[in-house]
Write an enzyme that holds these catalytic residues in place. Structure first.
Site, PDB file in Angstrom:
ATOM      1  N   HIS A 162       1.027  -1.361  -0.209  1.00 21.48           N
ATOM      2  CA  HIS A 162      -0.321  -0.257  -0.112  1.00 21.48           C
ATOM      3  C   HIS A 162       0.208   0.913  -0.127  1.00 21.48           C
ATOM      4  O   HIS A 162       0.026   2.412   0.145  1.00 21.48           O
ATOM      5  CB  HIS A 162      -1.076   0.547   1.287  1.00 21.48           C
ATOM      6  CG  HIS A 162      -0.357   0.101   2.430  1.00 21.48           C
ATOM      7  ND1 HIS A 162       0.071  -0.802   3.811  1.00 21.48           N
ATOM      8  CD2 HIS A 162       0.256   1.198   3.120  1.00 21.48           C
ATOM      9  CE1 HIS A 162       0.656  -1.144   4.387  1.00 21.48           C
ATOM     10  NE2 HIS A 162       0.773   0.220   4.226  1.00 21.48           N
TER      11      HIS A 162
HETATM   12  C1  UD1 Z   1      -2.195   4.848   5.640  1.00 21.11           C
HETATM   13  C2  UD1 Z   1      -1.068   5.973   6.289  1.00 21.11           C
HETATM   14  C3  UD1 Z   1      -0.256   4.790   6.620  1.00 21.11           C
HETATM   15  C4  UD1 Z   1      -0.211   3.339   6.798  1.00 21.11           C
HETATM   16  C5  UD1 Z   1      -1.623   3.055   6.022  1.00 21.11           C
HETATM   17  C6  UD1 Z   1      -1.938   1.256   6.723  1.00 21.11           C
HETATM   18  C7  UD1 Z   1      -0.912   8.267   5.801  1.00 21.11           C
HETATM   19  C8  UD1 Z   1       0.075   8.967   5.614  1.00 21.11           C
HETATM   20  N1  UD1 Z   1      -0.636   7.105   5.600  1.00 21.11           N
HETATM   21  O1  UD1 Z   1      -2.010   5.059   4.595  1.00 21.11           O
HETATM   22  O2  UD1 Z   1       0.839   5.266   6.979  1.00 21.11           O
HETATM   23  O3  UD1 Z   1       0.905   2.793   6.918  1.00 21.11           O
HETATM   24  O4  UD1 Z   1      -2.364   3.671   6.237  1.00 21.11           O
HETATM   25  O5  UD1 Z   1      -3.257   0.667   5.987  1.00 21.11           O
HETATM   26  O6  UD1 Z   1      -1.128   8.648   7.045  1.00 21.11           O
HETATM   27  N2  UD1 Z   1      -9.750   4.469   1.450  1.00 21.11           N
HETATM   28  C9  UD1 Z   1     -10.705   2.962   1.617  1.00 21.11           C
HETATM   29  N3  UD1 Z   1     -11.283   3.088   3.051  1.00 21.11           N
HETATM   30  C10 UD1 Z   1     -10.948   2.967   3.947  1.00 21.11           C
HETATM   31  C11 UD1 Z   1      -9.757   4.093   3.916  1.00 21.11           C
HETATM   32  C12 UD1 Z   1      -9.012   4.450   2.523  1.00 21.11           C
HETATM   33  O7  UD1 Z   1     -11.277   2.907   0.420  1.00 21.11           O
HETATM   34  O8  UD1 Z   1     -11.439   2.847   5.088  1.00 21.11           O
HETATM   35  C13 UD1 Z   1      -8.894   4.389   0.166  1.00 21.11           C
HETATM   36  C14 UD1 Z   1      -9.544   6.080  -0.022  1.00 21.11           C
HETATM   37  O9  UD1 Z   1      -9.338   6.573  -1.307  1.00 21.11           O
HETATM   38  C15 UD1 Z   1      -8.328   6.646   0.907  1.00 21.11           C
HETATM   39  C16 UD1 Z   1      -7.267   5.714   0.348  1.00 21.11           C
HETATM   40  O10 UD1 Z   1      -7.549   4.396   0.819  1.00 21.11           O
HETATM   41  O11 UD1 Z   1      -7.848   7.926  -0.355  1.00 21.11           O
HETATM   42  C17 UD1 Z   1      -5.513   6.344   1.306  1.00 21.11           C
HETATM   43  O12 UD1 Z   1      -6.516   6.220   1.929  1.00 21.11           O
HETATM   44  P1  UD1 Z   1      -5.012   7.400   3.761  1.00 21.11           P
HETATM   45  O13 UD1 Z   1      -5.899   6.739   5.084  1.00 21.11           O
HETATM   46  O14 UD1 Z   1      -5.069   8.255   2.981  1.00 21.11           O
HETATM   47  O15 UD1 Z   1      -3.707   6.445   2.985  1.00 21.11           O
HETATM   48  P2  UD1 Z   1      -3.814   5.224   3.216  1.00 21.11           P
HETATM   49  O16 UD1 Z   1      -2.894   4.554   2.163  1.00 21.11           O
HETATM   50  O17 UD1 Z   1      -4.690   4.327   3.730  1.00 21.11           O
HETATM   51  N1  UDP Z   2      -3.349  -6.467   8.088  1.00 25.65           N
HETATM   52  C1  UDP Z   2      -4.666  -6.957   8.421  1.00 25.65           C
HETATM   53  N2  UDP Z   2      -5.245  -7.614   8.120  1.00 25.65           N
HETATM   54  C2  UDP Z   2      -4.923  -6.866   6.593  1.00 25.65           C
HETATM   55  C3  UDP Z   2      -3.275  -6.640   6.180  1.00 25.65           C
HETATM   56  C4  UDP Z   2      -2.602  -6.094   7.327  1.00 25.65           C
HETATM   57  O1  UDP Z   2      -4.826  -7.103   9.689  1.00 25.65           O
HETATM   58  O2  UDP Z   2      -5.127  -7.568   4.812  1.00 25.65           O
HETATM   59  C5  UDP Z   2      -2.727  -5.899   9.577  1.00 25.65           C
HETATM   60  C6  UDP Z   2      -1.477  -6.675   9.861  1.00 25.65           C
HETATM   61  O3  UDP Z   2      -1.597  -7.793  10.974  1.00 25.65           O
HETATM   62  C7  UDP Z   2      -0.482  -5.430  10.811  1.00 25.65           C
HETATM   63  C8  UDP Z   2      -1.113  -4.184  10.439  1.00 25.65           C
HETATM   64  O4  UDP Z   2      -2.285  -4.064   9.813  1.00 25.65           O
HETATM   65  O5  UDP Z   2      -1.123  -5.414  12.496  1.00 25.65           O
HETATM   66  C9  UDP Z   2      -0.137  -3.460   9.687  1.00 25.65           C
HETATM   67  O6  UDP Z   2      -1.150  -2.213   9.104  1.00 25.65           O
HETATM   68  P1  UDP Z   2      -0.874  -1.984   7.712  1.00 25.65           P
HETATM   69  O7  UDP Z   2       0.349  -2.622   6.971  1.00 25.65           O
HETATM   70  O8  UDP Z   2      -1.887  -1.367   7.434  1.00 25.65           O
HETATM   71  O9  UDP Z   2       0.069  -0.441   7.384  1.00 25.65           O
HETATM   72  P2  UDP Z   2       1.331  -0.416   8.301  1.00 25.65           P
HETATM   73  O10 UDP Z   2       2.211  -1.398   9.666  1.00 25.65           O
HETATM   74  O11 UDP Z   2       1.989  -0.365   6.936  1.00 25.65           O
HETATM   75  O12 UDP Z   2       1.842   1.646   8.644  1.00 25.65           O
END
Ligand code: UD1
Ligand code: UDP
Length: 380
Positions: free
Chosen positions: A212
């Site tokens: 991601h």
């Molecule tokens: C965010 C965090 C990242 C973290 C990740 C964990 C920041 C800058 N980024 O990234 O550090 O590793 O979460 O998963 O805070 N969206 C949905 N449904 C949701 C949430 C998001 O559809 O419930 C989609 C939307 O199109 C959104 C995109 O995902 O624009 C990105 O979501 P966002 O929270 O901005 O960043 P992540 O890539 O999820």
């Molecule tokens: N995780 C989960 N389901 C998934 C992918 C990840 O429960 O399909 C959990 C994973 O075990 C860990 C956390 O989500 O506890 C990590 O989150 P993510 O990779 O979204 O974010 P990051 O750690 O990169 O910030």
């Protein structure tokens, strides 16, 4: 006497696993009143609510419902709504606890610090030294603002010292995400069995993929290269790929999704619940990821991990022998996968203090700091 209130902030998927044990430890000790606040950065059932059920976490007392947006929009919206939520309280809380490195973390940290509230940062001090990562900027700023930095690994203590943090304000406590893993690992086994049956893969004979990071998925060239590597790897080992919403959107936008969905040895599945995901990773032969937290979880589970990045803010996972960095080129990913498939589980170590007790250490230390600030001999 009323108990001092402590606001624990969550916003995005990885925050839930880090905050749950802190909340529980504060509750169990009974000396402060923890209040769970969700910013709503993640909001899909499979990116948020599911985790509250899996982890047995109470429904948040407050949800700011900020949703998605650009960095500035999202960060600003959290700040405005968090400040308003604080203003609605009759008295300010004794402390605000933020976890990790997402936009919700820095937004709430800045508001709390400017309001003069004791600010604690859980998972402090990690540095990738890659300022193109939004998380790196969030981490640096949050650590500068925090009154107390709770650190997961030795490198974090060094970085904070180097950046001028006082030694007394930094505590190497271990890893609350690992507290959660150790608490739920046994319960997750049955979940893993059910998902393996559903996805048609056998124990120890599949790879898990999660992706991601914007640098990997937000442009067509790097994402195509990674998809190519995963397709090649799938000829050797079936792949289960729980797709993050950001990545699903990009695969569709770049016209890569249909072909991937036709690959019989790649199972594209929705984001998994915590117990399902933990059960799947625990019995995987290999994990390919760009997640921060997954690098740590695979280390503790002794499952070889290939990290599709040029750097990591979690160097202890490399030192323990369970993780390797490979960047994003197809040959490098495939070579790293081959290398890690040959690693014996027994050769993978666990970083010091990742023992399931990090949240207890945090709760005890935080209470002491609240007492010192409020002049109480002990909250009661
Ligand atoms: C965010 C965090 C990242 C973290 C990740 C964990 C920041 C800058 N980024 O990234 O550090 O590793 O979460 O998963 O805070 N969206 C949905 N449904 C949701 C949430 C998001 O559809 O419930 C989609 C939307 O199109 C959104 C995109 O995902 O624009 C990105 O979501 P966002 O929270 O901005 O960043 P992540 O890539 O999820
Ligand atoms: N995780 C989960 N389901 C998934 C992918 C990840 O429960 O399909 C959990 C994973 O075990 C860990 C956390 O989500 O506890 C990590 O989150 P993510 O990779 O979204 O974010 P990051 O750690 O990169 O910030």
């Amino acid at each position: 006497m009323t108990k001092p209130r402590v606001i624990v902030v969550v916003g995005a998927r990885p925050n839930f696993m880090k905050a749950a044990p802190v909340l529980r430890a504060l509750e169990k000790r009974g000396r402060v009143e923890p209040i769970l606040l969700h910013t709503g950065q993640h909001y899909d059932e499979r990116m948020s609510d599911l985790f509250f059920r899996d982890l047995g976490m109470p429904k948040p007392a407050v949800n700011l419902e900020v949703g998605s947006g650009s960095h500035a929009q999202q960060t600003a919206e959290v700040m405005v709504r968090f400040e308003a939520a604080l203003a609605r309280e009759a008295t300010p809380p004794a402390a605000v606890v933020v976890v990790g490195d997402v936009n919700s973390t820095i937004a709430c940290a800045l508001v709390a610090a400017k309001a003069g509230i004791l600010l604690a940062h859980v998972e402090s001090g990690l540095r990738s030294f890659d300022r193109a990562m939004p998380e790196e900027l969030n981490r640096i700023c949050t650590d500068q603002l925090a009154d107390v930095c709770y650190v997961t690994e030795a490198s974090g203590m060094q970085h904070l010292a180097h950046e001028g943090k006082r030694k007394d304000d930094c505590e190497l406590v271990g890893n609350t995400m690992i507290d959660t893993l150790l608490e739920h690992r046994v319960r997750a086994r049955a979940h893993g069995d059910a998902r393996r049956a559903e996805f048609g893969v056998a124990d120890a004979a599949y790879a898990i993929v999660t992706l991601h990071r914007p640098s990997n998925v937000d442009a067509k060239a790097p994402l195509s290269e990674i998809v190519g590597a995963i397709s090649t790897l799938a000829r050797r080992l079936p792949v289960v790929w729980p797709i993050h919403p950001r990545t699903r959107a990009r695969l569709a936008e770049f016209g890569l999704l249909d072909a991937l969905e036709r690959e019989v040895r790649i199972k594209l599945v929705p984001p998994q619940g915590y117990l399902d995901f933990l059960g799947l990773v625990d019995q995987a032969a290999l994990v390919l990821t760009d997640s921060g937290g997954v690098q740590e979880e695979t280390t503790v589970l002794k499952v070889p991990c290939v990290t599709l990045r040029e750097n990591t803010e979690r160097p202890s996972t490399l030192e323990m022998g369970g993780n390797v960095l490979c960047g994003g080129s197809r040959p490098a990913i495939l070579a790293a996968a081959e290398k890690m498939l040959a690693v014996e589980k027994s050769a993978i170590g666990t970083p010091p203090a990742w023992d399931g007790r990090a949240a207890d250490r945090i709760a005890e230390d935080l209470e002491r700091r609240i007492d010192a600030r409020t002049g109480r001999g002990g909250a009661s």
